[in-house]
Design a protein around this motif. Sequence first.
Motif, PDB file in Angstrom:
ATOM      1  N   THR A   2      12.833  23.088 -73.468  1.00 11.46           N
ATOM      2  CA  THR A   2      14.374  23.058 -73.090  1.00 11.46           C
ATOM      3  C   THR A   2      15.138  22.018 -73.829  1.00 11.46           C
ATOM      4  OG1 THR A   2      13.787  21.686 -71.296  1.00 11.46           O
ATOM      5  CG2 THR A   2      13.835  24.100 -70.752  1.00 11.46           C
ATOM      6  N   GLN A   3      14.546  20.752 -74.093  1.00 13.69           N
ATOM      7  CA  GLN A   3      15.443  19.648 -74.616  1.00 13.69           C
ATOM      8  C   GLN A   3      15.707  20.131 -75.999  1.00 13.69           C
ATOM      9  OE1 GLN A   3      14.445  15.853 -73.812  1.00 13.69           O
ATOM     10  NE2 GLN A   3      14.089  16.326 -71.598  1.00 13.69           N
ATOM     11  N   VAL A   4      14.779  21.048 -76.809  1.00 14.78           N
ATOM     12  CA  VAL A   4      15.103  21.617 -78.144  1.00 14.78           C
ATOM     13  C   VAL A   4      16.399  22.399 -77.910  1.00 14.78           C
ATOM     14  CG1 VAL A   4      14.398  22.808 -80.081  1.00 14.78           C
ATOM     15  CG2 VAL A   4      12.942  21.155 -79.142  1.00 14.78           C
ATOM     16  N   ALA A   5      16.158  23.250 -76.986  1.00 18.50           N
ATOM     17  CA  ALA A   5      17.178  24.224 -76.716  1.00 18.50           C
ATOM     18  C   ALA A   5      18.563  23.520 -76.479  1.00 18.50           C
ATOM     19  CB  ALA A   5      16.948  25.330 -75.818  1.00 18.50           C
ATOM     20  N   LYS A   6      18.599  22.351 -75.831  1.00 15.42           N
ATOM     21  CA  LYS A   6      19.900  21.734 -75.625  1.00 15.42           C
ATOM     22  C   LYS A   6      20.357  20.856 -76.609  1.00 15.42           C
ATOM     23  CE  LYS A   6      21.691  19.652 -71.518  1.00 15.42           C
ATOM     24  NZ  LYS A   6      21.490  18.708 -70.232  1.00 15.42           N
ATOM     25  N   GLY A   7      19.489  20.732 -77.870  1.00 16.25           N
ATOM     26  CA  GLY A   7      19.937  19.924 -79.031  1.00 16.25           C
ATOM     27  C   GLY A   7      19.617  18.615 -78.756  1.00 16.25           C
ATOM     28  N   LYS A   8      18.902  18.169 -77.824  1.00 14.66           N
ATOM     29  CA  LYS A   8      18.588  16.877 -77.535  1.00 14.66           C
ATOM     30  C   LYS A   8      17.388  16.308 -78.527  1.00 14.66           C
ATOM     31  CE  LYS A   8      18.190  14.994 -73.244  1.00 14.66           C
ATOM     32  NZ  LYS A   8      17.791  15.184 -71.827  1.00 14.66           N
ATOM     33  N   ILE A   9      16.571  17.420 -78.841  1.00 18.16           N
ATOM     34  CA  ILE A   9      15.471  17.099 -79.792  1.00 18.16           C
ATOM     35  C   ILE A   9      15.720  18.242 -80.840  1.00 18.16           C
ATOM     36  CG2 ILE A   9      12.909  17.149 -80.208  1.00 18.16           C
ATOM     37  CD1 ILE A   9      12.834  16.364 -77.299  1.00 18.16           C
ATOM     38  N   LYS A  10      15.505  17.914 -82.156  1.00 21.00           N
ATOM     39  CA  LYS A  10      15.935  18.762 -83.314  1.00 21.00           C
ATOM     40  C   LYS A  10      14.856  20.037 -83.480  1.00 21.00           C
ATOM     41  CE  LYS A  10      18.602  16.496 -86.779  1.00 21.00           C
ATOM     42  NZ  LYS A  10      18.761  15.540 -87.661  1.00 21.00           N
ATOM     43  N   HIS A  11      13.643  19.787 -82.999  1.00 22.27           N
ATOM     44  CA  HIS A  11      12.621  20.816 -83.299  1.00 22.27           C
ATOM     45  C   HIS A  11      11.366  20.680 -82.489  1.00 22.27           C
ATOM     46  CE1 HIS A  11      11.387  18.394 -86.838  1.00 22.27           C
ATOM     47  NE2 HIS A  11      10.194  18.808 -86.336  1.00 22.27           N
ATOM     48  N   LEU A  12      10.973  21.728 -82.333  1.00 26.39           N
ATOM     49  CA  LEU A  12       9.596  21.515 -81.564  1.00 26.39           C
ATOM     50  C   LEU A  12       8.300  21.356 -82.465  1.00 26.39           C
ATOM     51  CD1 LEU A  12       7.860  22.129 -78.727  1.00 26.39           C
ATOM     52  CD2 LEU A  12       7.819  24.434 -79.540  1.00 26.39           C
ATOM     53  N   ARG A  13       7.391  20.611 -82.220  1.00 28.49           N
ATOM     54  CA  ARG A  13       6.202  20.508 -83.137  1.00 28.49           C
ATOM     55  C   ARG A  13       5.091  21.467 -82.392  1.00 28.49           C
ATOM     56  NH1 ARG A  13       4.928  14.472 -83.158  1.00 28.49           N
ATOM     57  NH2 ARG A  13       5.644  14.864 -81.174  1.00 28.49           N
ATOM     58  N   VAL A  14       4.570  22.620 -82.879  1.00 27.80           N
ATOM     59  CA  VAL A  14       3.288  23.177 -82.441  1.00 27.80           C
ATOM     60  C   VAL A  14       2.243  22.463 -82.777  1.00 27.80           C
ATOM     61  CG1 VAL A  14       2.365  25.426 -82.504  1.00 27.80           C
ATOM     62  CG2 VAL A  14       4.625  25.279 -82.484  1.00 27.80           C
ATOM     63  N   PHE A  15       1.409  22.208 -81.827  1.00 24.81           N
ATOM     64  CA  PHE A  15       0.231  21.327 -82.117  1.00 24.81           C
ATOM     65  C   PHE A  15      -1.098  22.231 -82.425  1.00 24.81           C
ATOM     66  CE2 PHE A  15       2.105  18.073 -78.941  1.00 24.81           C
ATOM     67  CZ  PHE A  15       2.854  17.529 -79.928  1.00 24.81           C
ATOM     68  N   GLY A  16      -1.007  22.691 -83.646  1.00 25.14           N
ATOM     69  CA  GLY A  16      -2.151  23.409 -84.326  1.00 25.14           C
ATOM     70  C   GLY A  16      -2.221  24.955 -84.166  1.00 25.14           C
ATOM     71  N   ASP A  17      -2.191  25.516 -85.368  1.00 28.17           N
ATOM     72  CA  ASP A  17      -2.295  27.249 -85.220  1.00 28.17           C
ATOM     73  C   ASP A  17      -3.669  27.690 -85.681  1.00 28.17           C
ATOM     74  OD1 ASP A  17      -1.876  26.489 -87.976  1.00 28.17           O
ATOM     75  OD2 ASP A  17      -0.460  28.010 -88.227  1.00 28.17           O
ATOM     76  N   ASP A  18      -4.619  26.800 -85.839  1.00 26.28           N
ATOM     77  CA  ASP A  18      -5.955  27.073 -86.405  1.00 26.28           C
ATOM     78  C   ASP A  18      -7.193  27.223 -85.332  1.00 26.28           C
ATOM     79  OD1 ASP A  18      -5.814  24.384 -85.941  1.00 26.28           O
ATOM     80  OD2 ASP A  18      -6.851  23.689 -87.766  1.00 26.28           O
ATOM     81  N   TYR A  19      -6.573  27.349 -83.901  1.00 24.35           N
ATOM     82  CA  TYR A  19      -7.629  27.670 -82.896  1.00 24.35           C
ATOM     83  C   TYR A  19      -8.118  29.225 -82.813  1.00 24.35           C
ATOM     84  CZ  TYR A  19      -5.937  23.412 -80.469  1.00 24.35           C
ATOM     85  OH  TYR A  19      -5.938  21.842 -80.233  1.00 24.35           O
ATOM     86  N   SER A  20      -9.159  29.560 -82.250  1.00 24.61           N
ATOM     87  CA  SER A  20      -9.506  30.877 -82.499  1.00 24.61           C
ATOM     88  C   SER A  20      -8.924  31.683 -81.489  1.00 24.61           C
ATOM     89  CB  SER A  20     -11.224  30.855 -82.285  1.00 24.61           C
ATOM     90  OG  SER A  20     -11.557  30.042 -81.185  1.00 24.61           O
TER      91      SER A  20
END
Length: 338
Positions: A204-222
Motif C-alpha cells: 500500500t505504501q508503494v501504491a501511495k508513492g511513499k516507497i518507490k518499489h516493492l522487493r519480492v523476497f525470492g522467486d526460487d521457492y518450490s
Amino acid sequence: MMILVTGGAGYIGSHTCIALLEAGHTVIVADNLCNSKVETIDKIKQITNREIIFYHIDVTDQTAVDTIFLNHSIDGIIHFAALKAVGESVEEPLNYYCNNIVGTLILAKACEKFGVKRFVFSSSATVYGENEVPFVETMKLQPTTNPYGETKAMSERILTDIAKVNQEFSVSILRYFNPVGAHESGLIGEVPNGIPSNLMPYVTQVAKGKIKHLRVFGDDYSTLDGTGIRDYIHVMDLAEGHVAALNKLKAGVHVYNLGTGEGTSVLELIKAFEKANGVEIPFEIVDRRQGDIAECYADVSKAKQELNWTVKRGLVEMCRDAWRFEKNYRASDMLIKH
Ligand code: NAD
Ligand code: UD1
C-alpha cells in the motif's frame, strides 16, 4: 458479556472491538499505547456509535490490571496486548519475554483471583515453524526461530498448564495466519511503525508513492511461481472469528487456526492488488529474506466445524480495504528509500 480487550487500540484488537460491540457485548480496552494511538478508540466509537471504556495501562502492571477487575464485573478476556516485530524481538529478547510472557501471566492470575473463566489468546501460525502445509492444530509444533515466536509458544503452554488444574478455565487459543486489510469505513487499519516489514502494508505504501518499489523476497521457492505462499485473511473476518470463539468457549484449552485455508503467492497478491485498485505496483526480485518459509496456509476445518465460523471476504476485499485506509490515513508522505 463484558469483555476486557487488552491491546484493543492496536490493529487486530480495534477491529475486534467493532465486531464485539456489533454483537452486543460491552467492551473495556486496556492498552499502554506503545504501538497504537488513543484516537483509534474514538474511531471505534464513531464507527459503531457505541461507548467503550478505555484504560491507559500496561498489562504487566498487576495493580493496574487488578483495578480494572475491581471496578468491573468482567466476563471474559481477549488478550491481544503484545510486542510483535519479529526482527526487533531478536534484538531485544528481554523486552519481548518480559512484555509478552509477564502480560499473559498477570492476566491469568487476575482470572484466578477474580473468578474469570473465559480467556481468548492471540497466537500465531509462527508456532508451526517449518511444517507440512496445510498446518493443522494437532501438528507437533516446531521450534520457532525468534523470541517473538517463542513468547507465543510459551504463552500457549502456560495457559494449557493452568487449564489442566483449573477445571472451569475455558481457553481459546487462536492461531492467526496473515491478517491484512482494514475496516471498510477506511477509518481504522494497520499503521506500521516506520518502514513496514509485512507485505500488504509495504504494497500500500508503494501504491501511495511513499516507497518507490516493492522487493519480492525470492522467486526460487518450490511454489507455483517461485514466490512465498501465505494465507492472507481479512482483518474483519479475523475479528469475527474472535466473537465466534468467545461464544463457543468451553472448559479446557481449544486451539483454532484462523485463516482462509487458501495459499496466495507474493506475485498473485501484487496482481490482485493492481486489479482491485487500478494501480501499478512496481517490484523487483531480490534474495530470499532470512527466516522465511516457502509456504504457510491453514487447515481451517476445525474452526468451521466447532466455531461455526468461516471467512466472508476474499482477496479483492482485502486489497480494496487496505488501499482505502492507506489513502485516508494522513501520515507523513515522505519518500522512504531502501
Ligand atoms: P498491534 O501492535 O497493532 O497491537 C497490539 C496492541 O497491544 C498495541 O495497541 C499496543 O500498544 C498494545 N500493547 C503491547 N504491549 C502492551 C502492554 N504491555 N500493555 C498494554 N498494552 C500493550 O498488533 P496486532 O497486529 O494488532 O497484534 C495483536 C496480537 O495478535 C498480538 O498478540 C500479536 O502478536 C498477534 N498476532 C498478530 C499478527 C499480525 O500479523 N498482525 C499475526 C499473528 C499474531
Ligand atoms: C510475518 C512474521 C511472522 C508472523 C506473520 C503474520 C517475519 C519474519 N515473520 O511472516 O512471524 O506470524 O508475519 O503476521 O516478519 N515479502 C516480500 N517483500 C516484502 C515483504 C514480504 O516479498 O517487502 C514476502 C515474504 O517473503 C513472504 C510474504 O511476502 O513470502 C509475506 O510476508 P510477511 O507479510 O512478512 O508475512 P510472513 O512472512 O508470513
